[in-house]
Design an enzyme around this catalytic site. Structure first.
Site, mmCIF file in Angstrom:
data_model
loop_
_atom_site.group_PDB
_atom_site.id
_atom_site.type_symbol
_atom_site.label_atom_id
_atom_site.label_comp_id
_atom_site.label_asym_id
_atom_site.label_seq_id
_atom_site.Cartn_x
_atom_site.Cartn_y
_atom_site.Cartn_z
ATOM 1 N N GLU A 1 -5.235 -8.735 -1.135
ATOM 2 C CA GLU A 1 -5.663 -8.702 0.046
ATOM 3 C C GLU A 1 -7.222 -8.482 -0.126
ATOM 4 O O GLU A 1 -7.790 -7.490 -0.964
ATOM 5 C CB GLU A 1 -5.403 -7.452 1.000
ATOM 6 N N GLU B 1 0.790 -1.209 -0.079
ATOM 7 C CA GLU B 1 0.101 0.068 0.020
ATOM 8 C C GLU B 1 1.074 1.279 -0.107
ATOM 9 O O GLU B 1 1.038 2.048 0.835
ATOM 10 C CB GLU B 1 -1.174 -0.036 1.057
HETATM 11 C C1 BG6 Z 1 -4.463 -3.474 4.761
HETATM 12 C C2 BG6 Z 1 -2.800 -3.906 5.338
HETATM 13 O O1 BG6 Z 1 -4.517 -1.978 4.627
HETATM 14 O O2 BG6 Z 1 -5.369 -3.951 5.599
HETATM 15 C C3 BG6 Z 1 -3.127 -4.935 6.309
HETATM 16 O O3 BG6 Z 1 -2.047 -3.896 4.036
HETATM 17 C C4 BG6 Z 1 -4.039 -4.690 7.366
HETATM 18 O O4 BG6 Z 1 -1.749 -5.040 6.885
HETATM 19 C C5 BG6 Z 1 -5.357 -4.734 6.416
HETATM 20 O O5 BG6 Z 1 -4.089 -5.665 8.404
HETATM 21 C C6 BG6 Z 1 -6.605 -4.873 7.344
HETATM 22 O O6 BG6 Z 1 -6.529 -3.538 8.027
HETATM 23 P P1 BG6 Z 1 -6.868 -3.692 9.596
HETATM 24 O O7 BG6 Z 1 -6.492 -2.470 10.094
HETATM 25 O O8 BG6 Z 1 -8.255 -4.327 9.811
HETATM 26 O O9 BG6 Z 1 -5.786 -4.921 10.135
#
Ligand code: BG6
Length: 507
Positions: free
Chosen positions: A399, A204
């Protein structure tokens, strides 16, 4: 016919192209733990404090989640307590990686995304010799993945700059950090050549503007508010140069590997069809694309250059920087996708919230997760089409997932499980939308890795109770728990999706 064959037939053979990679994604800082083991140095994540969102004054202030001062870092370093700094213990993947990888293999993963913690290899970031124990740890992880038929997809920087670099050099603001990072990249891409086919440079990369400490190692309180935007963009420029040179280095060390950039992809809708809202949405989206534009097209887009001019930002570039950006574009584009937002020229009386650390106007047509993130599978399809139309490079969704509060209950076999139909529903709809993008819209995709296949520490809030996994990990927010792993209902569901190359998502 087996159940699975029946399901696939019923789904009408809505499968993904052959060779499509299926798996899940984690990051070292959120799962490994072992923060002082094997010669590891302290990283920015090891001083990130647990925050209970319900106790925060302004939930929409991402800086409230991620900012830090030198004084807070000092306090963190004097404090050995892992409970208030949950990324120090993570889910103990450092010791349990074999069991965890075996569990993931049980779902038929063909790819596993994880990151290499820079501070395991160069504990302070600026050493000249790597830490052999750290390299050996990733030897074992990579070999374990390959033994289970999984392609490692490795992120080189996922919110893990060594803390010493931030304190001594102001992180990515200092040009020397490029050289330190490249030494790390050279060591790992050489060491794991032939064993890692896919690399990502900065997770990101656009997040440096949202959480400058986690992404760029910038301690905001050291700078005046007036100068900070300049500081962020200067650090961003150094990451762009480093990313391009990382592509070069990785290719030199292994001509068969592919290197991608990684964006926080949200779909941003105009709140209404008022032209002013449409314009605002377009501008916000350009702000995100600008980061991939540099890494894919090798040149700064007009949008960013004019923003710099308007705001009096003067990026210091060295002769040759532009040639470097142009010479070493990425091979593919990857992104996270969780949700969408709206943009409105006038936000009066509109609900504003955070979607994955990015601020946006809430979409009244969408439901949200318990953490307020909008759920929008169609937005994924729109995003994939936009990315592919813009860049013409293969896309990897690295993701996608639902953070939820899970309840561990007894199953009917004397064990424990989680009935997480809500997660299955979220993923099913996103996989369907992705299939439509691939088959109906012609988007070329390399694969899909859910975040996160096994519960881990949340990036933004450092909570364990925000869970994403197919595998439940018995750890609480305060770090207590047995650390035992349990399969949730979604485990068997995703196994079937993979076994049918996506068709089961339509069953
Ligand atoms: C993404 C990141 O933005 O979101 C991850 O690359 C992160 O590291 C994921 O864990 C989910 O966000 P969160 O804050 O719910 O863990």
């Amino acid at each position: 016919m087996s159940d699975l064959e029946n399901a696939s037939a019923a789904a009408g053979e809505r499968t993904f192209p052959d060779g499509f990679l299926w798996g899940g994604a984690v990051a070292a800082n959120q799962c490994e733990g072992g923060w002082r083991e094997g010669g590891k140095g302290v990283s920015v994540s090891d001083v990130a404090r647990y925050r209970d969102p319900s106790t925060m004054g302004d939930i929409n202030d991402v800086h409230g989640f991620c900012d830090i001062t030198d004084e807070e870092i000092d306090r963190a370093l004097e404090n050995d307590d892992e409970r208030v700094y949950p990324k120090r213990h993570g889910i103990d993947f450092y010791h349990r990686y074999e069991q965890d990888i075996e569990l993931l293999a049980g779902m038929g993963f063909s790819v596993f995304r994880f990151s290499i913690a820079w501070s395991r290899i160069f504990p302070k970031g600026d050493e000249t010799e790597p830490n052999e124990a750290g390299l050996e740890f990733y030897d074992r992880v990579i070999d374990c993945c390959r033994a289970h038929g999984m392609e490692p997809l490795v992120t080189l920087s996922h919110y893990e700059p060594p803390l010493a670099l931030c304190r001594t050099y102001n992180g990515w603001l200092d040009r020397r950090t490029i050289g330190f990072f490249l030494r790390f990249v050279d060591v790992v891409t050489r060491r794991y050549a032939g064993r890692v086919r896919y690399w990502l440079t900065f997770n990101e990369v656009d997040s440096i503007l949202r959480h400058p400490f986690m992404t760029g190692g910038l301690i905001e309180s050291r700078f005046s508010p007036e100068e900070f935007e300049q500081v962020e963009y200067q650090a961003m420029h150094h990451q762009f140069v480093a990313s391009a040179l990382a592509v070069k280095t990785a290719h030199e060390n292994d001509s068969a590997c592919q290197v991608g950039c990684m964006l926080t992809k949200r779909t941003i809708y105009p709140y209404s069809c008022r032209p002013a809202d449409v314009l605002k949405a377009q501008q916000e989206m350009r702000g995100v694309y600008a980061f991939a534009d540099v890494q894919v097209r090798g040149t700064y887009p007009a949008y960013l250059l004019s923003r710099f001019e308007r705001r009096g930002i003067d990026i210091r570039m060295e002769p040759g920087d532009e040639a470097i950006l142009a010479a070493y574009p990425v091979d593919f584009v990857s992104c996270s996708y969780y949700s969408s937002t709206c943009a409105a020229a006038d936000e009066t009386n509109l609900e504003v919230g955070l979607e994955n650390t990015a601020r946006g106007v809430k979409n009244p047509y969408l439901q949200t997760s318990a953490w307020g993130w909008s759920i929008d599978p169609t937005g994924l399809r729109i995003s994939l089409v936009d990315l592919y139309d813009r860049y013409g490079k293969p896309i990897f969704v690295v993701e996608n997932g639902l953070g939820a509060q899970d309840e561990l209950v007894d199953d009917d076999r004397g064990g424990k499980t989680v009935h997480d139909g809500y997660r299955i529903d979220y993923l099913r709809r996103h996989i369907q939308a992705m299939w439509e993008a691939v088959v109906e819209d012609g988007v070329e995709m390399l694969g899909y890795t859910t975040w996160a296949p096994i519960d881990l520490i949340s990036n933004s809030t450092n909570q364990m109770s925000k869970r994403y996994g197919f595998v439940y990990v018995d750890v609480n927010d305060d770090g207590t728990g047995s650390y035992e792993r349990y399969k949730k209902d979604s485990y068997e569901w995703y196994r079937r999706v993979i076994a049918t190359n996506g068709a089961y998502a339509f069953a």
